[in-house]
Design a protein around this motif. Sequence first.
Motif, PDB file in Angstrom:
ATOM      1  N   UNK A  66      13.492   7.000  -7.801  1.00  0.00           N
ATOM      2  CA  UNK A  66      12.144   6.994  -8.354  1.00  0.00           C
ATOM      3  C   UNK A  66      11.564   5.602  -8.149  1.00  0.00           C
ATOM      4  N   UNK A  67      10.441   5.527  -7.426  1.00  0.00           N
ATOM      5  CA  UNK A  67       9.849   4.228  -7.089  1.00  0.00           C
ATOM      6  C   UNK A  67       8.374   4.205  -7.483  1.00  0.00           C
ATOM      7  N   UNK A  68       7.863   3.006  -7.624  1.00  0.00           N
ATOM      8  CA  UNK A  68       6.477   2.829  -8.049  1.00  0.00           C
ATOM      9  C   UNK A  68       5.511   3.143  -6.910  1.00  0.00           C
ATOM     10  N   UNK A  69       4.350   3.653  -7.287  1.00  0.00           N
ATOM     11  CA  UNK A  69       3.316   3.959  -6.304  1.00  0.00           C
ATOM     12  C   UNK A  69       2.719   2.670  -5.743  1.00  0.00           C
ATOM     13  N   UNK A  70       2.537   2.629  -4.430  1.00  0.00           N
ATOM     14  CA  UNK A  70       1.867   1.517  -3.755  1.00  0.00           C
ATOM     15  C   UNK A  70       0.838   2.083  -2.796  1.00  0.00           C
ATOM     16  N   UNK A  71      -0.132   1.280  -2.334  1.00  0.00           N
ATOM     17  CA  UNK A  71      -1.081   1.779  -1.334  1.00  0.00           C
ATOM     18  C   UNK A  71      -0.396   2.257  -0.057  1.00  0.00           C
ATOM     19  N   UNK A  72       0.710   1.604   0.320  1.00  0.00           N
ATOM     20  CA  UNK A  72       1.426   2.014   1.525  1.00  0.00           C
ATOM     21  C   UNK A  72       2.015   3.418   1.366  1.00  0.00           C
ATOM     22  N   UNK A  73       2.632   3.680   0.206  1.00  0.00           N
ATOM     23  CA  UNK A  73       3.185   5.006  -0.050  1.00  0.00           C
ATOM     24  C   UNK A  73       2.076   6.039  -0.228  1.00  0.00           C
ATOM     25  N   UNK A  75      -0.736   6.089   1.330  1.00  0.00           N
ATOM     26  CA  UNK A  75      -1.221   6.450   2.664  1.00  0.00           C
ATOM     27  C   UNK A  75      -0.349   7.534   3.292  1.00  0.00           C
ATOM     28  N   UNK A  76       0.935   7.548   2.941  1.00  0.00           N
ATOM     29  CA  UNK A  76       1.858   8.528   3.502  1.00  0.00           C
ATOM     30  C   UNK A  76       1.764   9.865   2.779  1.00  0.00           C
ATOM     31  N   UNK A  82      -9.483  13.474   5.968  1.00  0.00           N
ATOM     32  CA  UNK A  82      -9.998  12.967   7.239  1.00  0.00           C
ATOM     33  C   UNK A  82      -8.840  12.270   7.950  1.00  0.00           C
ATOM     34  N   UNK A  83      -9.062  11.881   9.199  1.00  0.00           N
ATOM     35  CA  UNK A  83      -8.083  11.025   9.861  1.00  0.00           C
ATOM     36  C   UNK A  83      -8.064   9.686   9.140  1.00  0.00           C
ATOM     37  N   UNK A  84      -6.872   9.170   8.855  1.00  0.00           N
ATOM     38  CA  UNK A  84      -6.776   7.954   8.051  1.00  0.00           C
ATOM     39  C   UNK A  84      -6.249   6.790   8.880  1.00  0.00           C
ATOM     40  N   UNK A  85      -6.452   5.599   8.329  1.00  0.00           N
ATOM     41  CA  UNK A  85      -5.852   4.396   8.892  1.00  0.00           C
ATOM     42  C   UNK A  85      -4.479   4.201   8.276  1.00  0.00           C
ATOM     43  N   UNK A 111     -13.691   8.335   3.350  1.00  0.00           N
ATOM     44  CA  UNK A 111     -12.699   9.256   3.912  1.00  0.00           C
ATOM     45  C   UNK A 111     -11.677   9.685   2.879  1.00  0.00           C
ATOM     46  N   UNK A 112     -10.402   9.556   3.203  1.00  0.00           N
ATOM     47  CA  UNK A 112      -9.322   9.943   2.293  1.00  0.00           C
ATOM     48  C   UNK A 112      -8.919   8.824   1.340  1.00  0.00           C
ATOM     49  N   UNK A 113      -9.484   7.633   1.508  1.00  0.00           N
ATOM     50  CA  UNK A 113      -9.233   6.541   0.571  1.00  0.00           C
ATOM     51  C   UNK A 113      -7.999   5.714   0.856  1.00  0.00           C
ATOM     52  N   UNK A 114      -7.439   5.842   2.050  1.00  0.00           N
ATOM     53  CA  UNK A 114      -6.229   5.076   2.382  1.00  0.00           C
ATOM     54  C   UNK A 114      -6.525   3.579   2.423  1.00  0.00           C
ATOM     55  N   UNK A 115      -7.498   3.176   3.241  1.00  0.00           N
ATOM     56  CA  UNK A 115      -7.862   1.764   3.330  1.00  0.00           C
ATOM     57  C   UNK A 115      -8.435   1.257   2.007  1.00  0.00           C
TER      58      UNK A 115
END
Length: 306
Positions: A66-73, A75-76, A82-85, A111-115
Amino acid sequence: MLNPNKIIKEGDRIVMYNGKDSMTVLTMDSTNVYNSKFGTYRHKNIIGKEYGSKLTSDNGNGFCHVIAMTPELWSITLDHRTQILFNLDISTIIFNLELKNGSRAVESGTGSGSLSSSIARTVAPKGHLFTFEFHEERVKFARKDFKDNGLDKFITVTHRDACGKEGFLRDDINNDIDAVFLDLPSPWDAIENAIAVIHDGSMLCSFSPCIEQVQNTCLKLASSKFQEIKTIEVLIRTFDTRLQEYEELNLSNPYIDDNNIEENSRGKFEIGGIEGFKKDKLLSRPFTEARGHTGYLTFARYLPNA
């Protein structure tokens, strides 16, 4: 997503990790149960554990981390509306836009809010991201995601076409925007609207998949008093490292076949966690299949008095 706590609490959004291709996002609710092929996990048994813990399933048939949420995770694991970065482009964008805690940035489109999530983490807690999206349904989903991830204090989502007459103008935006990011079919149509909210020295980045878009954008930037215009393409080249046995020439008697030497008589070595024998070579070569072109990133600095 910006939670500094080390202990999982009720309401936290976490990632159940079973490998890079098997991750699930959960919001902790002591009344819920998470079922997967890796076992059954009651939320109440997860709450109170430390992030990074290895958990055994309630029925003892599996385990996960169990790990903490990050922007990198995020994005996955996010839903791709939409197509994401992805992370390589995102890190390049944030670095070249010179974003930091306290920066005020504008983005179009959401878009999907990744960036958006990565920018918010970078500018928080003193800065703010104003993101614009012309598609109403994407706006609703983005607002919900940002709230669920605890980023809504640092992101304002506006339903608007950034290329339109109003552009990026809002009551809470003046000429104090430090950076602008454009992910649009015709980014050159939004450059004048960007100039209306930035200050001298602000950075602008445009993401475009086609070189023709880049050419039109660069021409518009050059005629709009932008300097330091550059376009880069970020590519991934992954290398495979492995041991390979080779034949060593016996100069005293080239007819002797030394391939029959027993394994135990060959000296062992270890390098980078890879064990082998002295008759092995450590070889590296790029994979023949790798992720190629995603898009071109064009950066420029607004210097009207230069």
